[in-house]
Write an enzyme that holds these catalytic residues in place. Structure first.
Site, PDB file in Angstrom:
ATOM      1  N   ARG A  91      -1.550  60.826  32.676  1.00 57.45           N
ATOM      2  CA  ARG A  91      -1.558  62.284  32.543  1.00 57.45           C
ATOM      3  C   ARG A  91      -2.942  62.845  32.873  1.00 57.45           C
ATOM      4  O   ARG A  91      -3.061  63.925  33.439  1.00 57.45           O
ATOM      5  CB  ARG A  91      -1.114  62.669  31.136  1.00 57.45           C
ATOM      6  CG  ARG A  91       0.336  62.258  30.831  1.00 57.45           C
ATOM      7  CD  ARG A  91       0.700  62.512  29.372  1.00 57.45           C
ATOM      8  NE  ARG A  91       2.077  62.129  29.085  1.00 57.45           N
ATOM      9  CZ  ARG A  91       2.449  60.956  28.589  1.00 57.45           C
ATOM     10  NH1 ARG A  91       1.527  60.030  28.358  1.00 57.45           N
ATOM     11  NH2 ARG A  91       3.715  60.703  28.325  1.00 57.45           N
ATOM     12  N   ASP A 151       6.680  62.679  21.664  1.00 53.93           N
ATOM     13  CA  ASP A 151       6.259  61.318  21.307  1.00 53.93           C
ATOM     14  C   ASP A 151       6.791  60.940  19.922  1.00 53.93           C
ATOM     15  O   ASP A 151       7.253  59.816  19.702  1.00 53.93           O
ATOM     16  CB  ASP A 151       4.732  61.219  21.305  1.00 53.93           C
ATOM     17  CG  ASP A 151       4.119  61.758  22.573  1.00 53.93           C
ATOM     18  OD1 ASP A 151       3.818  60.968  23.471  1.00 53.93           O
ATOM     19  OD2 ASP A 151       3.949  62.986  22.645  1.00 53.93           O
ATOM     20  N   ARG A 154      10.467  60.210  20.151  1.00 54.51           N
ATOM     21  CA  ARG A 154      10.686  58.865  20.693  1.00 54.51           C
ATOM     22  C   ARG A 154      10.417  57.801  19.625  1.00 54.51           C
ATOM     23  O   ARG A 154      11.154  56.816  19.506  1.00 54.51           O
ATOM     24  CB  ARG A 154       9.766  58.634  21.891  1.00 54.51           C
ATOM     25  CG  ARG A 154      10.138  59.424  23.128  1.00 54.51           C
ATOM     26  CD  ARG A 154       9.035  59.411  24.181  1.00 54.51           C
ATOM     27  NE  ARG A 154       9.478  60.006  25.442  1.00 54.51           N
ATOM     28  CZ  ARG A 154       8.679  60.518  26.356  1.00 54.51           C
ATOM     29  NH1 ARG A 154       7.350  60.508  26.152  1.00 54.51           N
ATOM     30  NH2 ARG A 154       9.152  61.040  27.471  1.00 54.51           N
ATOM     31  N   HIS A 178      -1.347  63.658  23.741  1.00 57.62           N
ATOM     32  CA  HIS A 178      -0.059  63.320  24.345  1.00 57.62           C
ATOM     33  C   HIS A 178      -0.394  62.453  25.558  1.00 57.62           C
ATOM     34  O   HIS A 178      -0.535  62.920  26.683  1.00 57.62           O
ATOM     35  CB  HIS A 178       0.687  64.586  24.773  1.00 57.62           C
ATOM     36  CG  HIS A 178       1.936  64.310  25.563  1.00 57.62           C
ATOM     37  ND1 HIS A 178       2.960  63.523  25.079  1.00 57.62           N
ATOM     38  CD2 HIS A 178       2.321  64.716  26.801  1.00 57.62           C
ATOM     39  CE1 HIS A 178       3.925  63.458  25.985  1.00 57.62           C
ATOM     40  NE2 HIS A 178       3.553  64.167  27.043  1.00 57.62           N
TER      41      HIS A 178
END
Length: 307
Positions: A91, A151, A154, A178
């Site tokens: 990212r 997150d 998940r 993140h």
């Protein structure tokens, strides 16, 4: 849930995330007005037409493809525009490209809107949320990143699968960036107040699967879209419904576990004002050190930018 008043959500960026988010908001009728904005006006129009043709099955929402001018009356402006993560990219690799794109987007928004809430989903989301706050001059409570909400979802899903328990009954947090420096708060993970008993080796596997989930999905199908669309929908519902919901969004930290002047994902109370309050998790020493490392990593990247 039907909107409790006339409300408008604008989505800037009609790629996989923006389109899926728009469709999710439409199906759940979160707002009365939904506008799509994209540099590719033809793409925005196509998505709008496709969804409008389903309105006889839904009703209740006005959907159109518009311009930045349509952000003027928006209660929430969701920004998903920018370069997307490719296989092998982190990212953070997207930062320079998307920081430049965001400067233009934020300038356009603040020209015409001074009351809404910006909800950032483009990666790296924590740094771009910080840039958006600085650039806009808006109160930090009204500039929110999607943070570690996905997150954490998940994480709960994987723990629930491991334990054979509905993930909605799992209380567990991923906090921090993140991204690769995020951390699991195992010390507070529980089911109905009962601590989770999981061998350390399995904890490591669960967390690694959580952290690497996006890489796996991007490698398999090119982009993540469905779960992040649901996460953004959840944030919108909390804002428009004035819920006071606790969500792990990215917010500005000021003395949070010793960390300040950076956006990171932590549990926040979200209502019609945006982020009303941050909940200061009692981290253990190991978690606190990992949280500081995550903050330091992002601060180092921010320091390279001219903002």
């Amino acid at each position: 849930m039907k909107p409790y008043k006339r409300s408008r959500v604008a989505i800037i960026g009609m790629g996989a995330v923006g389109t899926t988010t728009g469709y999710t908001l439409l199906l759940r009728q979160r707002m009365s007005e939904l506008v799509f904005i994209d540099l590719n006006e033809k793409k925005a129009k196509g998505e709008m037409l496709d969804m409008n043709h389903g309105l006889p099955f839904l009703g209740g929402v006005k959907v159109w493809a518009g311009t930045y001018e349509d952000c003027k009356e928006a209660d929430i402006i969701i920004i998903t525009a920018g370069a997307s993560q490719k296989p092998g990219e982190t990212r953070i690799d997207l930062l320079k490209k998307n920081a430049a794109i965001f400067e233009e987007i934020i300038d356009q928004i603040v020209k015409i809107n001074d009351h809404g809430i910006m909800l950032i989903a483009t990666n790296p989301v924590d740094i771009l949320s910080y840039i958006s706050w600085k650039r806009s001059g808006w109160p930090h409570s009204r500039v929110i990143g999607s943070g570690t909400l996905l997150d954490s979802a998940r994480f709960r899903y994987l723990i629930g699968t491991y334990k054979g328990i509905d993930p909605r009954s799992i209380h567990a947090h991923i906090i921090g960036e993140h991204g690769d420096s995020e951390l699991p708060v195992w010390s507070l993970a529980n089911v109905a107040g009962t601590p989770l008993v999981i061998p350390e080796e399995d904890k490591t596997d669960i967390f690694n699967s959580t952290k690497n989930a996006a890489y796996e999905i991007i490698d398999a199908k090119g982009a993540t879209s469905y779960a992040i669309g649901l996460a953004l929908d959840r944030i919108v519902a909390a804002i428009l419904g004035d819920e006071g919901a606790v969500l792990n969004v990215s917010a500005l930290l000021t003395g949070y576990n010793g960390v300040s002047d950076v956006y990171l994902g932590v549990p926040c109370i979200v209502d019609h004002s945006g982020v009303r309050e941050l909940l200061d998790l009692p981290l253990n020493q190991e978690e606190r050190e990992a949280f500081h490392r995550s903050a330091d990593k992002l601060k180092a990247e921010i320091a390279k930018l001219s903002i």
